[in-house]
Scaffold this motif. Structure first.
Motif, PDB file in Angstrom:
ATOM      1  N   GLU A 162      53.254  26.664  45.632  1.00  0.00           N
ATOM      2  CA  GLU A 162      53.095  25.822  45.490  1.00  0.00           C
ATOM      3  C   GLU A 162      51.546  25.461  46.438  1.00  0.00           C
ATOM      4  O   GLU A 162      50.179  25.015  45.974  1.00  0.00           O
ATOM      5  CB  GLU A 162      53.426  24.016  45.840  1.00  0.00           C
ATOM      6  N   LEU A 163      51.244  26.488  46.902  1.00  0.00           N
ATOM      7  CA  LEU A 163      50.431  26.049  47.960  1.00  0.00           C
ATOM      8  C   LEU A 163      49.135  27.458  47.099  1.00  0.00           C
ATOM      9  O   LEU A 163      48.307  27.346  47.788  1.00  0.00           O
ATOM     10  CB  LEU A 163      50.584  27.107  49.400  1.00  0.00           C
ATOM     11  N   GLN A 164      49.913  28.230  47.090  1.00  0.00           N
ATOM     12  CA  GLN A 164      48.737  29.956  45.988  1.00  0.00           C
ATOM     13  C   GLN A 164      48.591  28.921  44.677  1.00  0.00           C
ATOM     14  O   GLN A 164      47.091  29.155  44.236  1.00  0.00           O
ATOM     15  CB  GLN A 164      49.664  30.569  45.175  1.00  0.00           C
ATOM     16  N   VAL A 219      42.005  25.345  48.118  1.00  0.00           N
ATOM     17  CA  VAL A 219      42.167  24.682  49.955  1.00  0.00           C
ATOM     18  C   VAL A 219      41.297  24.388  50.510  1.00  0.00           C
ATOM     19  O   VAL A 219      39.917  25.149  49.949  1.00  0.00           O
ATOM     20  CB  VAL A 219      43.429  25.092  49.817  1.00  0.00           C
ATOM     21  N   ALA A 220      40.765  23.944  51.513  1.00  0.00           N
ATOM     22  CA  ALA A 220      39.707  23.681  52.198  1.00  0.00           C
ATOM     23  C   ALA A 220      40.231  25.070  53.339  1.00  0.00           C
ATOM     24  O   ALA A 220      40.387  25.529  53.192  1.00  0.00           O
ATOM     25  CB  ALA A 220      39.731  22.546  53.327  1.00  0.00           C
ATOM     26  N   ILE A 221      39.482  25.632  53.582  1.00  0.00           N
ATOM     27  CA  ILE A 221      39.179  26.790  54.460  1.00  0.00           C
ATOM     28  C   ILE A 221      39.502  26.395  55.357  1.00  0.00           C
ATOM     29  O   ILE A 221      39.951  27.899  56.205  1.00  0.00           O
ATOM     30  CB  ILE A 221      37.618  26.904  54.731  1.00  0.00           C
ATOM     31  N   GLU A 222      39.921  25.838  55.875  1.00  0.00           N
ATOM     32  CA  GLU A 222      40.646  25.047  57.604  1.00  0.00           C
ATOM     33  C   GLU A 222      42.180  25.335  57.151  1.00  0.00           C
ATOM     34  O   GLU A 222      42.713  25.675  58.071  1.00  0.00           O
ATOM     35  CB  GLU A 222      40.242  23.452  57.539  1.00  0.00           C
ATOM     36  N   SER A 223      42.696  24.559  55.398  1.00  0.00           N
ATOM     37  CA  SER A 223      43.755  25.291  55.248  1.00  0.00           C
ATOM     38  C   SER A 223      44.212  26.631  54.762  1.00  0.00           C
ATOM     39  O   SER A 223      45.011  27.452  55.326  1.00  0.00           O
ATOM     40  CB  SER A 223      44.598  24.665  54.316  1.00  0.00           C
ATOM     41  N   THR A 224      43.013  26.972  54.859  1.00  0.00           N
ATOM     42  CA  THR A 224      42.940  28.407  54.492  1.00  0.00           C
ATOM     43  C   THR A 224      43.188  29.605  55.570  1.00  0.00           C
ATOM     44  O   THR A 224      44.381  30.728  55.489  1.00  0.00           O
ATOM     45  CB  THR A 224      42.287  28.993  53.747  1.00  0.00           C
ATOM     46  N   VAL A 247      56.861  36.625  49.886  1.00  0.00           N
ATOM     47  CA  VAL A 247      56.643  35.513  49.300  1.00  0.00           C
ATOM     48  C   VAL A 247      55.597  34.920  49.828  1.00  0.00           C
ATOM     49  O   VAL A 247      54.485  34.480  49.573  1.00  0.00           O
ATOM     50  CB  VAL A 247      57.430  34.593  48.998  1.00  0.00           C
ATOM     51  N   VAL A 248      55.557  34.778  51.483  1.00  0.00           N
ATOM     52  CA  VAL A 248      54.709  33.874  52.489  1.00  0.00           C
ATOM     53  C   VAL A 248      53.815  35.028  52.055  1.00  0.00           C
ATOM     54  O   VAL A 248      52.350  35.207  52.552  1.00  0.00           O
ATOM     55  CB  VAL A 248      55.551  33.504  53.692  1.00  0.00           C
ATOM     56  N   GLN A 249      54.117  37.101  52.592  1.00  0.00           N
ATOM     57  CA  GLN A 249      52.964  37.293  52.363  1.00  0.00           C
ATOM     58  C   GLN A 249      52.015  37.477  51.550  1.00  0.00           C
ATOM     59  O   GLN A 249      50.750  38.027  51.400  1.00  0.00           O
ATOM     60  CB  GLN A 249      53.595  38.991  52.882  1.00  0.00           C
ATOM     61  N   LEU A 250      52.436  37.157  50.094  1.00  0.00           N
ATOM     62  CA  LEU A 250      51.727  37.137  48.908  1.00  0.00           C
ATOM     63  C   LEU A 250      50.699  35.703  49.162  1.00  0.00           C
ATOM     64  O   LEU A 250      48.858  36.269  49.104  1.00  0.00           O
ATOM     65  CB  LEU A 250      52.094  36.759  47.571  1.00  0.00           C
ATOM     66  N   LEU A 251      51.052  35.179  50.017  1.00  0.00           N
ATOM     67  CA  LEU A 251      50.017  33.447  50.183  1.00  0.00           C
ATOM     68  C   LEU A 251      49.235  33.806  50.887  1.00  0.00           C
ATOM     69  O   LEU A 251      48.005  34.065  50.838  1.00  0.00           O
ATOM     70  CB  LEU A 251      50.995  32.662  50.388  1.00  0.00           C
ATOM     71  N   ILE A 252      49.411  34.829  52.182  1.00  0.00           N
ATOM     72  CA  ILE A 252      48.296  35.284  53.130  1.00  0.00           C
ATOM     73  C   ILE A 252      47.460  36.190  52.956  1.00  0.00           C
ATOM     74  O   ILE A 252      46.377  35.888  53.034  1.00  0.00           O
ATOM     75  CB  ILE A 252      48.982  35.652  54.339  1.00  0.00           C
ATOM     76  N   ASP A 253      48.520  37.050  51.443  1.00  0.00           N
ATOM     77  CA  ASP A 253      47.170  38.436  51.278  1.00  0.00           C
ATOM     78  C   ASP A 253      45.794  37.673  50.396  1.00  0.00           C
ATOM     79  O   ASP A 253      44.286  37.711  50.469  1.00  0.00           O
ATOM     80  CB  ASP A 253      47.927  39.266  50.411  1.00  0.00           C
ATOM     81  N   ALA A 303      44.608  34.065  50.412  1.00  0.00           N
ATOM     82  CA  ALA A 303      44.068  33.457  51.896  1.00  0.00           C
ATOM     83  C   ALA A 303      43.022  34.355  51.931  1.00  0.00           C
ATOM     84  O   ALA A 303      41.949  34.117  52.033  1.00  0.00           O
ATOM     85  CB  ALA A 303      44.838  33.125  52.887  1.00  0.00           C
ATOM     86  N   ARG A 304      43.581  35.693  52.330  1.00  0.00           N
ATOM     87  CA  ARG A 304      42.692  36.718  53.076  1.00  0.00           C
ATOM     88  C   ARG A 304      41.634  37.321  51.810  1.00  0.00           C
ATOM     89  O   ARG A 304      40.087  36.571  51.777  1.00  0.00           O
ATOM     90  CB  ARG A 304      43.432  37.983  52.991  1.00  0.00           C
ATOM     91  N   LEU A 305      41.564  36.966  50.825  1.00  0.00           N
ATOM     92  CA  LEU A 305      40.347  37.224  49.724  1.00  0.00           C
ATOM     93  C   LEU A 305      39.977  35.804  49.579  1.00  0.00           C
ATOM     94  O   LEU A 305      38.511  36.303  49.155  1.00  0.00           O
ATOM     95  CB  LEU A 305      41.820  37.667  47.902  1.00  0.00           C
ATOM     96  N   ASN A 306      40.645  34.451  49.813  1.00  0.00           N
ATOM     97  CA  ASN A 306      39.997  33.493  49.239  1.00  0.00           C
ATOM     98  C   ASN A 306      39.330  33.728  50.346  1.00  0.00           C
ATOM     99  O   ASN A 306      37.352  33.094  49.846  1.00  0.00           O
ATOM    100  CB  ASN A 306      40.439  32.454  49.287  1.00  0.00           C
ATOM    101  N   LEU A 307      39.204  33.982  51.341  1.00  0.00           N
ATOM    102  CA  LEU A 307      37.890  34.135  52.411  1.00  0.00           C
ATOM    103  C   LEU A 307      36.695  35.102  52.956  1.00  0.00           C
ATOM    104  O   LEU A 307      35.741  34.433  52.872  1.00  0.00           O
ATOM    105  CB  LEU A 307      38.432  34.272  53.666  1.00  0.00           C
ATOM    106  N   ARG A 308      36.886  36.099  51.855  1.00  0.00           N
ATOM    107  CA  ARG A 308      36.108  37.413  51.197  1.00  0.00           C
ATOM    108  C   ARG A 308      35.070  36.997  50.397  1.00  0.00           C
ATOM    109  O   ARG A 308      34.182  37.368  50.530  1.00  0.00           O
ATOM    110  CB  ARG A 308      36.800  38.753  50.739  1.00  0.00           C
ATOM    111  N   PHE A 309      35.554  35.651  49.596  1.00  0.00           N
ATOM    112  CA  PHE A 309      34.561  35.336  48.602  1.00  0.00           C
ATOM    113  C   PHE A 309      34.171  34.076  49.362  1.00  0.00           C
ATOM    114  O   PHE A 309      33.267  33.675  48.467  1.00  0.00           O
ATOM    115  CB  PHE A 309      35.397  35.441  47.664  1.00  0.00           C
TER     116      PHE A 309
END
Length: 81
Positions: A36-38, A42-47, A62-68, A70-76
């Protein structure tokens, strides 16, 4: 008792549930929250909160995928906005 549905839909609410179910290792609920989170924009604060999950929770596949994601989201993102 968890039965594959939650009434919580906000990123922070789902993150709170994810941390609690991580302590009790309820894999199906962790998978549900992570998926659901994926799906959400989401805002940068949530990321940033995703990147600060407790170690035990963050090591679940499955949580590691969410973290990955999030990392990509921050990168861009332009964090100056």
């Amino acid at each position: 008792m968890y039965c594959n549905t939650l009434s919580i839909t906000t990123p922070t609410g789902l993150l709170d549930v994810l941390m609690v179910v991580g302590k009790f290792e309820i894999a199906s609920c962790m998978r549900y929250c992570s998926n659901e989170l994926q799906k959400q924009q989401v805002a940068i604060e949530s990321t940033l909160l995703y990147l600060d999950l407790p170690f035990k929770v963050s090591m679940v596949d499955v949580v590691q995928l969410l973290i990955d994601v999030a990392r990509l989201n921050l990168r861009f993102r332009d964090i100056n906005k």
